[in-house]
Structure formats: C-alpha cells, structure tokens
Design a protein around this motif. Structure first.
Motif, PDB file in Angstrom:
ATOM      1  N   LEU A  47       3.193  29.908  12.241  1.00 49.45           N
ATOM      2  CA  LEU A  47       2.716  30.762  12.950  1.00 49.45           C
ATOM      3  C   LEU A  47       1.524  31.109  12.575  1.00 49.45           C
ATOM      4  CD1 LEU A  47       6.122  32.539  13.349  1.00 49.45           C
ATOM      5  CD2 LEU A  47       4.946  31.777  15.711  1.00 49.45           C
ATOM      6  N   ALA A  51      -0.908  27.042  14.512  1.00 45.65           N
ATOM      7  CA  ALA A  51      -0.661  27.414  15.682  1.00 45.65           C
ATOM      8  C   ALA A  51      -1.650  28.384  16.276  1.00 45.65           C
ATOM      9  CB  ALA A  51       0.502  28.805  16.003  1.00 45.65           C
ATOM     10  N   GLU A 105       8.226  30.453   8.076  1.00 45.98           N
ATOM     11  CA  GLU A 105       8.288  29.608   8.602  1.00 45.98           C
ATOM     12  C   GLU A 105       6.798  28.568   7.370  1.00 45.98           C
ATOM     13  OE1 GLU A 105       8.145  31.925  12.295  1.00 45.98           O
ATOM     14  OE2 GLU A 105       7.478  32.755  10.088  1.00 45.98           O
ATOM     15  N   ASN A 107       4.022  27.195   7.195  1.00 38.74           N
ATOM     16  CA  ASN A 107       2.865  27.222   7.739  1.00 38.74           C
ATOM     17  C   ASN A 107       2.099  26.244   7.280  1.00 38.74           C
ATOM     18  OD1 ASN A 107       3.276  29.886   9.696  1.00 38.74           O
ATOM     19  ND2 ASN A 107       2.889  31.084   8.095  1.00 38.74           N
ATOM     20  N   SER A 250      11.182  32.094  16.590  1.00 38.09           N
ATOM     21  CA  SER A 250      10.231  31.979  16.901  1.00 38.09           C
ATOM     22  C   SER A 250      10.280  30.855  15.575  1.00 38.09           C
ATOM     23  CB  SER A 250       8.827  33.654  16.400  1.00 38.09           C
ATOM     24  OG  SER A 250       9.730  33.899  14.484  1.00 38.09           O
TER      25      SER A 250
END
Length: 251
Positions: A47, A51, A105, A107, A250
């Motif tokens: 995210l 992303a 997340e 990332n 998500s």
C-alpha cells in the motif's frame, strides 16, 4: 523483436533469486500474458511505494520469485528510473480476506541495478517483514478451524462464504480436491469457494457419501462470532439459519 528492457528484468531476477537465502526460483511474465499479469497485480501486497507506482504505470511485465513453502516476490521495472527495479511481496492466493485483518502490509522496496546488493537489501528488510506477515495471516486463517481427525472431517464456514477444512490425511484430501476444494500447501487448508452457492452445495452433498465410504464422518461448524449461511447443505450436520457477511482485504 529483441527487447533489452525485458531481458534485463529477467536476468536481474534470475541473479537475485540465486542470491537470496533459502531456495528461490525465478519465472518471467512477458507483456503478452495479460491475464496472468492482471492476476498478479491483484496479489501485490503493498500500500506504499509499489502501489503508488502501479497506479501510474500498470503492470506490463514482471518476474516472480518463488520459494518452496509458497512465499513469492515480484520484481518489476521502475519506469521513473532506468537503472532500478521495484520488488514486492505477493499475498497467498488461497487465504480468506479476514486472515489479513490487522496484519501490516510488508510493503515493497526499490532496488538498484546491482542484484547482489539488492539481495542483501531484500534479505535484511523485505523478507523479514514478509515472513512475519505470512506467519500471521496463516495463523489467522487457521483460527476457528478445528483440525480434522482420520475418521472425522470438520468443515468450517468462513466470513467470505467459502468453506475451509484441514484434512487429516491424503484420503480425505483426494476427495476434497476432486470436488472443487483448492489446496493451499503451506497452510494445509482446503477451501471451497462460495461464489457459486449451488455448486458449493452440490460439492458438499457429493463428498459426504465418498467420505463415509472411507469411514470418515463430516461435520459443519461456524467459527466464533459468525452466523451460519441461510441453508446448510446435506449431508453434514445441520446448523441454525443466519446470513453471510463479506469481508474485504486491502493490500
């Protein structure tokens, strides 16, 4: 036509895979496998940097690094810098959305053009966070799913309408797989999608007699805090009526 950018990505990923701890293999997804790339985009567990990059530059090709336990990373070109790449974790494809709740997340990160330095960066940062997140979501996926026994298979309704179970042996696993259950080898879970409830009910009716012939009883349960679906298909034990709710993950 020779594409040096595509060749560079594939070569970089091959070297990176060989330098990471444990055993990793690399596979290249070129631009012409659009469906595979679209599926891959949905699984990118990020995210933040990756992303944001994909929002501006949709995934046109990628290299996927895979570890035998099911962990996967994706390497992609960074279009705003010719001499660098991005790498991100991929979410496991067979776990329910609710397993990802409250799990940060892992990332992705940007990598330079040296895959040896990149491997050190990934091993010391992204992989640490990814392995931690993987362990947590797999633990969450098992929460509320009682382990089955050789003579009893416990099927558990999930919040997304699917049904999950952890068969005790290969006999039950073979029956489940033959009737549409998808196996997630790292977790040992078998899952039957709830997208088509009629197909789901037919599968459950079909597995009952086959498991019974093997001396395996079936039982249907609801995890704590969840209502049952509006109809429980035979031949598993009846459960009270209720309604399904939908969870959203998500990434």
């Amino acid at each position: 036509m020779h594409d040096p950018t595509s060749e560079r990505l594939a070569s970089y990923a091959d070297v990176l895979a060989g330098e990471l701890p444990d055993t990793w293999t690399s596979s290249h997804l070129p631009a012409d496998v659009k469906d595979d790339l679209a599926d891959l985009s949905e699984r990118i567990w990020d995210l933040d940097l990756v992303a944001a990059h994909l929002a501006e530059y949709p995934l046109a090709e990628a290299a996927v690094l895979s570890r035998p336990d099911g962990a996967q990373l994706v390497v992609l070109n960074r279009h705003d810098s010719r001499e660098s790449f991005l790498i991100a974790a991929l979410a496991p494809p067979a776990l329910p959305d609710e397993a990802y709740r409250a799990v940060p997340e892992p990332n992705g990160v940007a990598l330079g053009d040296d895959p040896f330095l990149g491997a050190e960066q990934v091993a010391g940062d992204l992989l640490v966070r990814y392995d931690r997140a993987l362990a947590q979501v797999r633990h969450n996926a098992l929460a509320g799913i009682r382990p089955s026994e050789p003579d009893r298979l416990v099927l558990t309704w999930q919040l997304d309408g699917s049904i999950a179970t952890a068969p005790a042996d290969d006999r039950a696993s073979a029956v489940l797989t033959a009737h549409g259950f998808m196996q997630d080898p790292p977790s040992g879970l078998h899952r039957l999608s709830g997208d088509d409830t009629q197909a789901q009910a037919r599968a459950l009716r079909a597995i009952g007699p086959r498991l019974d012939a093997l001396g395996i009883d079936t039982a249907l349960q609801n995890p704590a805090g969840r209502n049952a679906p509006t109809a429980a298909p035979a031949p598993v034990a009846p459960v009270p009526a209720g309604s399904r709710t939908q969870a959203t993950r998500s990434r």
